[in-house]
Enzyme design. Sequence first.
Site, PDB file in Angstrom:
ATOM      1  N   HIS A   1       5.488 -24.755  16.010  1.00  0.00           N
ATOM      2  CA  HIS A   1       6.888 -25.187  16.118  1.00  0.00           C
ATOM      3  C   HIS A   1       7.034 -26.452  16.969  1.00  0.00           C
ATOM      4  CE1 HIS A   1       7.466 -21.431  14.239  1.00  0.00           C
ATOM      5  NE2 HIS A   1       7.632 -20.674  15.301  1.00  0.00           N
TER       6      HIS A   1
ATOM      7  N   ARG B   1       0.812  -1.217   0.000  1.00  0.00           N
ATOM      8  CA  ARG B   1       0.000   0.000   0.000  1.00  0.00           C
ATOM      9  C   ARG B   1       0.849   1.272   0.000  1.00  0.00           C
ATOM     10  NH1 ARG B   1      -4.252  -2.731   3.875  1.00  0.00           N
ATOM     11  NH2 ARG B   1      -2.344  -2.969   5.063  1.00  0.00           N
TER      12      ARG B   1
ATOM     13  N   ASP C   1       1.326 -19.242  19.428  1.00  0.00           N
ATOM     14  CA  ASP C   1       2.554 -18.713  18.811  1.00  0.00           C
ATOM     15  C   ASP C   1       3.598 -19.813  18.608  1.00  0.00           C
ATOM     16  OD1 ASP C   1       4.106 -16.576  17.812  1.00  0.00           O
ATOM     17  OD2 ASP C   1       5.175 -16.387  19.716  1.00  0.00           O
TER      18      ASP C   1
ATOM     19  N   LYS D   1       8.438 -17.226  27.157  1.00  0.00           N
ATOM     20  CA  LYS D   1       9.272 -16.038  26.975  1.00  0.00           C
ATOM     21  C   LYS D   1       9.808 -15.657  28.352  1.00  0.00           C
ATOM     22  CE  LYS D   1       7.501 -14.452  22.705  1.00  0.00           C
ATOM     23  NZ  LYS D   1       8.436 -14.826  21.661  1.00  0.00           N
TER      24      LYS D   1
HETATM   25  C1  BG6 Z   1       8.115 -17.061  15.953  1.00  0.00           C
HETATM   26  C2  BG6 Z   1       7.290 -16.517  17.083  1.00  0.00           C
HETATM   27  O1  BG6 Z   1       7.348 -17.959  15.177  1.00  0.00           O
HETATM   28  O2  BG6 Z   1       9.238 -17.760  16.479  1.00  0.00           O
HETATM   29  C3  BG6 Z   1       8.126 -15.624  17.979  1.00  0.00           C
HETATM   30  O3  BG6 Z   1       6.196 -15.767  16.548  1.00  0.00           O
HETATM   31  C4  BG6 Z   1       9.370 -16.350  18.430  1.00  0.00           C
HETATM   32  O4  BG6 Z   1       7.377 -15.186  19.107  1.00  0.00           O
HETATM   33  C5  BG6 Z   1      10.102 -16.940  17.236  1.00  0.00           C
HETATM   34  O5  BG6 Z   1      10.203 -15.411  19.109  1.00  0.00           O
HETATM   35  C6  BG6 Z   1      11.248 -17.804  17.682  1.00  0.00           C
HETATM   36  O6  BG6 Z   1      11.980 -18.178  16.562  1.00  0.00           O
HETATM   37  P1  BG6 Z   1      13.534 -18.505  16.679  1.00  0.00           P
HETATM   38  O7  BG6 Z   1      13.911 -18.938  15.300  1.00  0.00           O
HETATM   39  O8  BG6 Z   1      14.199 -17.239  17.124  1.00  0.00           O
HETATM   40  O9  BG6 Z   1      13.640 -19.579  17.700  1.00  0.00           O
END
Ligand code: BG6
Length: 508
Positions: free
Chosen positions: A260, A66, A255, A361
Amino acid sequence: MTASEPSAGSSGTSAGDDEVRRSPACALVIFGASGDLTARKLLPALERLSAYGALPPEVALVGVARTPMTDAEFADYCRAKVPGTDNPRWAALTAGARYVHGGYDDPDTYARLAEVLEDTDRTQGTAGSRAYYFATPPRLFGPIALSLGKAGLSEAHGDGFVRVVIEKPFGWDEDSARELYDDLSTAFVEEQIFRIDHYLAKETVQNLLALRFANSIFEPIWNRTWVDNVQITVAESIGVGDRGGFYETTGAMRDIVQNHVLQVLSLFLMEPPTSFHAEAIRDEKVKLLRAIRPLDEEAEIAAHAVRGQYTRGGTREELMPGYREEAGVDPLSSTETFVAMRLSIQNWRWAGVPVYVRTGKRLPARTTEVSMQFQRPPHLPLFPGIAAGLEPDALIVRVQPDEGLSLRFGAKVPGHAFRVQKASMDFSYESFEQESIDAYERVLLDALIGDPTLFIRADEVGRSWRIVDPVLRFWAADTRPIPLYQAATWGPTEAAALIEREGRSWRR
Ligand code: BG6
């Protein structure tokens, strides 16, 4: 490459290999080209890919966003985001970059994009192939896909291909994930959709495949007979930083756990695939996800799932704010920044072996690892009590940092006394000369090449939501205050209790 062809590319090459994998001719169209993801991840990855020759001159870069910009201004923008490089191929790629300015719901944006793409086919040899990368907020994924479909831009012509690349979150729960799938499916078929989980592109996560299936010594012990429990930790030392607004609507479960953690878990514990074809691997992953029994009864969720939120902590030198003090966060927020769960897998191999997962975190360290703890020796003939208090033998895969593997076992301490102490056999990735490839470099190139191995299939997304949804619903309805933990500690006391009540402890 189609989904059914070998995908050795992902599992067998690196920037340091003699033979560099190359993208075919195509236009890489980035929606959200002036945004944060493009600047932080995509442009640096493209620069490196171009540096080692993975992007031939027939790859054109097209930005859509945009923010008003001309082609030349977009080229300058790309170069400014990757400073300090004198890579001539990057200079050439950006010099030919094109830019379409417009709203994502405006048909005119797509009409102009169609003209630009016809032009890159003529002038840059992009051969009718397009890879659309949606680097936009997720709520725009559906509308952009619908608009591309309406404009006739989702269909491949001749020998060309059309793909769409998206990144999590894939929905908010199972229902919204299905809605997103329906929107994407109005314009694209599943084989065209590449869903990124950047953890799958991490070198050590892929090494799980090598460890398990390129060796014969591990397979015999990879089951309930030898393994006592499995632990997966994704710990971050950082807080939410300036992503408070995003995190408020997400939380650690959506998240990190839904994607993951469950992806790493499924690769680590799945059955051996019949081949390294993308579909063979993804079939096994989804079978494993299906075998995880969702926690559904309230008492079971309360016992096996723990959430937490960090409060102010740290040291006098490094004071860390509490989550509720972060920018963009509700001062009364009950969003979880920590999750611990005990999962069970209902299949022949893993029945009765608990899988403990945790993420958070503001934990004391940044570390991602998978550890398999083995059964204790059935009987200590000579020195009863000697191994009491000793942590169990374990195989630890360190995903980050210090990527590598460790085997922990008991060894005699030298000296007159018969004392046993834990020792370690270690393998570090640093012993390879080749550098690891950045996760975004890998997924971008795989998407351009069309290798879906490291991308998540729709059925995996759905299954993963089915595992976490009942817990999220339970927490949403729970009126008790969220358990708290001080920043730079290992989560709330409830997390330790979850595992300790079963006579085990988290690996430190
Ligand atoms: C992301 C999350 O998918 O992965 C983040 O949204 C997180 O909150 C991040 O910090 C961690 O990724 P990595 O590769 O730094 O372990």
